[in-house]
Design a protein around this motif. Sequence first.
Motif, PDB file in Angstrom:
ATOM      1  N   ASP A 199      51.122  -4.268  56.188  1.00 61.07           N
ATOM      2  CA  ASP A 199      51.869  -4.326  54.942  1.00 61.07           C
ATOM      3  C   ASP A 199      50.902  -4.331  53.761  1.00 61.07           C
ATOM      4  O   ASP A 199      49.728  -4.641  53.909  1.00 61.07           O
ATOM      5  CB  ASP A 199      52.699  -5.615  54.950  1.00 61.07           C
ATOM      6  CG  ASP A 199      53.976  -5.505  54.134  1.00 61.07           C
ATOM      7  OD1 ASP A 199      54.233  -4.453  53.552  1.00 61.07           O
ATOM      8  OD2 ASP A 199      54.700  -6.504  54.097  1.00 61.07           O
ATOM      9  N   ASP A 201      57.523  -4.954  48.203  1.00 63.22           N
ATOM     10  CA  ASP A 201      58.648  -5.874  48.399  1.00 63.22           C
ATOM     11  C   ASP A 201      58.596  -6.543  49.767  1.00 63.22           C
ATOM     12  O   ASP A 201      58.811  -7.753  49.880  1.00 63.22           O
ATOM     13  CB  ASP A 201      59.980  -5.139  48.229  1.00 63.22           C
ATOM     14  CG  ASP A 201      60.219  -4.667  46.809  1.00 63.22           C
ATOM     15  OD1 ASP A 201      59.454  -5.078  45.906  1.00 63.22           O
ATOM     16  OD2 ASP A 201      61.165  -3.889  46.615  1.00 63.22           O
ATOM     17  N   SER A 202      58.322  -5.761  50.803  1.00 61.31           N
ATOM     18  CA  SER A 202      58.285  -6.325  52.157  1.00 61.31           C
ATOM     19  C   SER A 202      57.186  -7.388  52.279  1.00 61.31           C
ATOM     20  O   SER A 202      57.374  -8.417  52.924  1.00 61.31           O
ATOM     21  CB  SER A 202      58.099  -5.225  53.199  1.00 61.31           C
ATOM     22  OG  SER A 202      56.948  -4.450  52.895  1.00 61.31           O
ATOM     23  N   HIS A 203      56.052  -7.146  51.650  1.00 63.35           N
ATOM     24  CA  HIS A 203      54.959  -8.119  51.669  1.00 63.35           C
ATOM     25  C   HIS A 203      55.385  -9.392  50.943  1.00 63.35           C
ATOM     26  O   HIS A 203      55.109 -10.514  51.396  1.00 63.35           O
ATOM     27  CB  HIS A 203      53.705  -7.519  51.021  1.00 63.35           C
ATOM     28  CG  HIS A 203      52.499  -8.382  51.161  1.00 63.35           C
ATOM     29  ND1 HIS A 203      52.134  -9.301  50.208  1.00 63.35           N
ATOM     30  CD2 HIS A 203      51.584  -8.471  52.160  1.00 63.35           C
ATOM     31  CE1 HIS A 203      51.035  -9.919  50.596  1.00 63.35           C
ATOM     32  NE2 HIS A 203      50.683  -9.447  51.778  1.00 63.35           N
ATOM     33  N   ARG A 204      56.083  -9.237  49.841  1.00 61.47           N
ATOM     34  CA  ARG A 204      56.565 -10.394  49.085  1.00 61.47           C
ATOM     35  C   ARG A 204      57.555 -11.207  49.918  1.00 61.47           C
ATOM     36  O   ARG A 204      57.544 -12.443  49.879  1.00 61.47           O
ATOM     37  CB  ARG A 204      57.184  -9.937  47.770  1.00 61.47           C
ATOM     38  CG  ARG A 204      56.125  -9.360  46.818  1.00 61.47           C
ATOM     39  CD  ARG A 204      56.721  -8.711  45.598  1.00 61.47           C
ATOM     40  NE  ARG A 204      57.498  -9.685  44.820  1.00 61.47           N
ATOM     41  CZ  ARG A 204      58.313  -9.333  43.848  1.00 61.47           C
ATOM     42  NH1 ARG A 204      58.482  -8.048  43.534  1.00 61.47           N
ATOM     43  NH2 ARG A 204      58.976 -10.249  43.179  1.00 61.47           N
ATOM     44  N   HIS A 205      58.396 -10.529  50.696  1.00 59.40           N
ATOM     45  CA  HIS A 205      59.339 -11.232  51.576  1.00 59.40           C
ATOM     46  C   HIS A 205      58.570 -12.074  52.603  1.00 59.40           C
ATOM     47  O   HIS A 205      58.919 -13.239  52.849  1.00 59.40           O
ATOM     48  CB  HIS A 205      60.233 -10.247  52.314  1.00 59.40           C
ATOM     49  CG  HIS A 205      61.150  -9.459  51.445  1.00 59.40           C
ATOM     50  ND1 HIS A 205      62.067  -8.577  51.968  1.00 59.40           N
ATOM     51  CD2 HIS A 205      61.297  -9.389  50.093  1.00 59.40           C
ATOM     52  CE1 HIS A 205      62.741  -8.008  50.981  1.00 59.40           C
ATOM     53  NE2 HIS A 205      62.278  -8.482  49.829  1.00 59.40           N
ATOM     54  N   ARG A 206      57.549 -11.479  53.203  1.00 56.90           N
ATOM     55  CA  ARG A 206      56.742 -12.201  54.200  1.00 56.90           C
ATOM     56  C   ARG A 206      56.028 -13.379  53.566  1.00 56.90           C
ATOM     57  O   ARG A 206      55.995 -14.475  54.123  1.00 56.90           O
ATOM     58  CB  ARG A 206      55.724 -11.259  54.840  1.00 56.90           C
ATOM     59  CG  ARG A 206      56.334 -10.264  55.805  1.00 56.90           C
ATOM     60  CD  ARG A 206      55.341  -9.277  56.409  1.00 56.90           C
ATOM     61  NE  ARG A 206      54.092  -9.884  56.754  1.00 56.90           N
ATOM     62  CZ  ARG A 206      52.887  -9.414  56.369  1.00 56.90           C
ATOM     63  NH1 ARG A 206      52.797  -8.331  55.627  1.00 56.90           N
ATOM     64  NH2 ARG A 206      51.791 -10.023  56.738  1.00 56.90           N
ATOM     65  N   GLN A 207      55.436 -13.152  52.391  1.00 60.16           N
ATOM     66  CA  GLN A 207      54.710 -14.217  51.706  1.00 60.16           C
ATOM     67  C   GLN A 207      55.648 -15.369  51.329  1.00 60.16           C
ATOM     68  O   GLN A 207      55.224 -16.522  51.273  1.00 60.16           O
ATOM     69  CB  GLN A 207      54.022 -13.672  50.453  1.00 60.16           C
ATOM     70  CG  GLN A 207      52.903 -12.693  50.731  1.00 60.16           C
ATOM     71  CD  GLN A 207      51.816 -13.295  51.603  1.00 60.16           C
ATOM     72  OE1 GLN A 207      51.708 -12.977  52.774  1.00 60.16           O
ATOM     73  NE2 GLN A 207      51.016 -14.172  51.039  1.00 60.16           N
ATOM     74  N   ALA A 208      56.914 -15.054  51.107  1.00 53.51           N
ATOM     75  CA  ALA A 208      57.897 -16.084  50.769  1.00 53.51           C
ATOM     76  C   ALA A 208      58.263 -16.937  51.976  1.00 53.51           C
ATOM     77  O   ALA A 208      58.848 -18.004  51.827  1.00 53.51           O
ATOM     78  CB  ALA A 208      59.153 -15.439  50.170  1.00 53.51           C
ATOM     79  N   ALA A 218      59.538 -15.418  55.199  1.00 52.73           N
ATOM     80  CA  ALA A 218      60.428 -14.787  56.180  1.00 52.73           C
ATOM     81  C   ALA A 218      59.732 -14.687  57.539  1.00 52.73           C
ATOM     82  O   ALA A 218      58.557 -14.346  57.621  1.00 52.73           O
ATOM     83  CB  ALA A 218      60.841 -13.396  55.707  1.00 52.73           C
ATOM     84  N   VAL A 232      60.550  -9.293  58.887  1.00 47.63           N
ATOM     85  CA  VAL A 232      60.911  -8.384  57.808  1.00 47.63           C
ATOM     86  C   VAL A 232      61.027  -6.999  58.442  1.00 47.63           C
ATOM     87  O   VAL A 232      60.079  -6.512  59.060  1.00 47.63           O
ATOM     88  CB  VAL A 232      59.850  -8.361  56.682  1.00 47.63           C
ATOM     89  CG1 VAL A 232      60.216  -7.323  55.634  1.00 47.63           C
ATOM     90  CG2 VAL A 232      59.701  -9.745  56.066  1.00 47.63           C
TER      91      VAL A 232
END
Length: 164
Positions: free
Chosen positions: A45, A50-57, A59, A62
């Motif tokens: 990633d 966006d996908s990286h931000r989801h993981r960093q949050a 999740a 993803v």
Amino acid sequence: MKLYGITGWKNSGKTGLVERIVTEICSRGHSVSTIKHAHHDADVDQPGRDSHRHRQAGAREVLLATPHRWALMHELRGAAEPPLPDLLAQMSPVDLILIEGCKTEPHPKIEAFRQANGRVPLAGQNATIRAVASDCAMPDVAVPIFDLNDTTAIADFILREVGL
């Protein structure tokens, strides 16, 4: 699904060999998937996406979907790395799965070997290595030896070994 591995020391030509074998076997009408095992941290990633931000949050998983492909990223979040059978269970059915790495797993393998690495061949120490693809002569190795660049012969060998 049939399994076959490509193993060897770092910088031995494993990835290039896998790439050429996938191309060759697919050109013969077989479906092929791959698993690449790395001992180091790797990220598919990109920071800021966006996908990286989801993981960093936080999740756990993803799934990124586009009109051309989808990718599922699963964060272990401190859990142990899953064993190979668990990873294989995540794969869709194909004729052959090529596994790059996983030296100690029980599936049959070809060792990629480059003399310039200055390492001792794994063949002879690892009974799952059925052949070596090498850039040099190896008279003391008891398994079949292929030229590292003879993709056709290596693919023939693998397909015979797995019964395809």
